[in-house]
Write an enzyme that holds these catalytic residues in place. Sequence first.
Site, PDB file in Angstrom:
ATOM      1  N   ARG A   1       1.001  -1.157  -0.070  1.00  0.00           N
ATOM      2  CA  ARG A   1       0.101  -0.096   0.036  1.00  0.00           C
ATOM      3  C   ARG A   1       0.966   1.205  -0.210  1.00  0.00           C
ATOM      4  O   ARG A   1       0.487   2.207  -0.645  1.00  0.00           O
ATOM      5  CB  ARG A   1      -1.018   0.004   1.278  1.00  0.00           C
ATOM      6  CG  ARG A   1      -2.219   0.962   1.187  1.00  0.00           C
ATOM      7  CD  ARG A   1      -3.165   0.871   2.206  1.00  0.00           C
ATOM      8  NE  ARG A   1      -4.132   0.127   2.064  1.00  0.00           N
ATOM      9  CZ  ARG A   1      -5.247   0.330   1.323  1.00  0.00           C
ATOM     10  NH1 ARG A   1      -5.488   1.886   1.150  1.00  0.00           N
ATOM     11  NH2 ARG A   1      -6.206  -0.466   0.965  1.00  0.00           N
TER      12      ARG A   1
ATOM     13  N   GLU B   1      -9.536   6.205   7.600  1.00  0.00           N
ATOM     14  CA  GLU B   1      -8.192   6.277   7.592  1.00  0.00           C
ATOM     15  C   GLU B   1      -7.847   7.610   6.398  1.00  0.00           C
ATOM     16  O   GLU B   1      -6.740   8.483   7.009  1.00  0.00           O
ATOM     17  CB  GLU B   1      -7.662   5.170   6.634  1.00  0.00           C
ATOM     18  CG  GLU B   1      -7.681   3.923   7.624  1.00  0.00           C
ATOM     19  CD  GLU B   1      -7.099   2.739   6.665  1.00  0.00           C
ATOM     20  OE1 GLU B   1      -6.053   2.083   7.236  1.00  0.00           O
ATOM     21  OE2 GLU B   1      -7.843   2.462   5.953  1.00  0.00           O
TER      22      GLU B   1
END
Length: 783
Positions: free
Chosen positions: A322, A725
């Site tokens: 990621r 997030e």
Amino acid sequence: MRNPTASQTEIRGKVHKTIAHDSAAKQVAGEATYIDDIAEPKDLLHIYVAQSTKAHAKILNLDVSSVRSANGVAAVFTAEDVPGINDASPIMGDDPVFATDLVEYVGQSIFAVAAESIDLARKAAALAVVDYEELSAILTVDQAIKAKSYVLPTRTLKRGDSAKSLKDALHKSSGRFELGGQDHFYLEGHISLAYPKEDGDVYIHCSTQHPTEVQHNVAKFLDVPDHAVTVEVRRMGGGFGGKETQGAWFAAMAALTATTTGRPAKLRLDRDDDMIMTGKRHDFVIDFEVGYNDQGLISAVEFVFASRCGRSADLSAAINDRTLFHADNCYFLENITITSHRCKTHTVSNTAFRGFGGPQGMIAVERMMDTIAHDLGKDPLDIRKINLYGKTDRNITPYHMTVEDNIAPEIIAQLEEKSDYAQRRAEIRKFNETSPYLKKGIALTPVKFGISFTTTFLNQAGALLHVYTDGSVMLNHGGTEMGQGLFIKVAQVVAEELQIDVERIKITATATDKVPNTSATAASSGADMNGKAAQIAARTIKERLVQFAAVHYSVAENSIEFLPNRVKIGQEILSFAELVQQAYMNRVSLSATGFYKTPKIHYDADNYSGRPFYYFAYGAAVSEAVVDTLTGENKITRVDIIHDTGKSLNPAIDLGQIEGAFIQGMGWLTTEELVFDQAGVLRTHAPSTYKIPTCSDRPEIFNMEIYDAGENAEDSIHKSKAVGEPPFMLAISTFSAITDAVSSVSNYVQFPDLDAPATPERVLQSINKMEQAKNATRRAAAE
């Protein structure tokens, strides 16, 4: 009740509305039940975990005979006492619950003591004899790179020809940036409470984001089927990723104690032990080289990311992937090479943390943007804007996903205007000209964050819905509540489908015997997936009610309408409860499950290509900082935020998430410093030494709003977007603002050599370096 008069002006919607968090009042009153608040049962045993005092060593001898015979001790467990597989890892099978013949970080568990009290367990553990043969320890990223020590193979993502484009570039810059980790510092530490059941089964209350994974790990640890282990969690006192994998260790120890002794057992880590024993956000060393033209348009970039993973893999593969996926942030990078080293060190295994590697990738490219702007003498915002993804061209990511929903330019433009960015930037520069000791800085940075698990099979969720004959509803799903407001959002979705008051819905604890095979509540996908699953379950029951009513009242199905707390059937109106009662009397099932899997996503992990994300969430923030050049102390004085939540399910909940995420991100980049000494001992393992932001650190001016034109282009739950997030990375603007302030010390001639977190010590060191360079230039000119 028949034919009540319906108000023509009543509000029917249950979503896109501000509704208080379901636990808010109980939390404020101290009445919300967490695991340590559960009444302690008779004969409860308390567990203490004995830990390694060495970073890397062979265990030559472990003698726990004196521990077993100590006052109040009921049982002692080592690796030899494990009936099944001595592992609680999420993937790789490399996380022993108890060390065997080797320890690889200070704090690694060696054995557990179960006693009548935690004090007795702790005292007894001190009686153990552990003989070590110390080995050389690798503690830092640089040491790991030198030793070629990795938990996973190095990976490379490549598009275009970055080497040739760098060679041909008109301008080139490079940089090295060290980025610290972060402790989760949840209010409730790791805790598990296990009850023995008949047939060798065990029931565990565990503070975990992933009950199913805890179930699987405990079952293999005990050598029993998954169905013999039930895991329940009503709420956590915070998680932030820190309870996604590592709670399984402590649940396994509690379960082993309960099933072996036949007595309930509790394992609750105190703050110091929690911080020492459990993983953090990955810290990184980042190198970059970038080529660009006179306007700052990037033609090529090469990144090298090296992360400290710790002793085992944990979730480092997906986390570092990621990082690669977010090294572009909002920018089109046509020729790019990204190298990712996943370093093995003799420190605790780092793990998931809000953003899951994305923040580390994103701050790298933003640091690069600031470097380019400094080199060209331009406003960093101009460099950012010229490199943004396009709408119909320049819109393919380095991993070959088309950016179809790009609203970054609109959010940036709106924020630039609303925050008076240009005027304030000019005023700050004028202020700095006449202020010898206090220097100000300002920065605007954007966010583009991908939503979905990059491990595709995890993008699934289930829900269970019961409608009782009085019209009340019981809701259960696989998501876990850690304060983020997931439960109330999913309840709103069900209330919307059935057109009943949210208060008529009973929110129940997540449990593996209700909804099986669940994914972790992570990747910001909790409401997206569990909301959809609950919606599907509610629609199933609604369809049954409609079909029944159509036959029972001899009307067409399209003449049946659900109104607030009642149902219109042709010309008649019944309360919802009345229709439910009639359906029950006619043997209509009033219970349903729902299952959802995220569509469209596909991803080839071998060559980093595909569509790993369902959609992107966007945002932007302007931060203003002030720095005391005599001490290095700094403060963020103003923040302006516009963040994209699509069509928000619950604006109050989402605004709370935006503010909390920003403050947590600000802490990561300014005050929260993890310090390991040369022996591998974590020295910042309590709030006395590890400084999370306090109320006084919140910027005095804090303007935030939800992007008013937001709407998810995909078929998300009620067109909303994830919010857990993405706002965390808005705080990158704070680091850029501090960098801007420090640069003013040299009249913007020098770009600060500043690593994160920007503690007063680091800021002062950076200022001193700049002053030394300035003095050296003066001396050279005088000569």
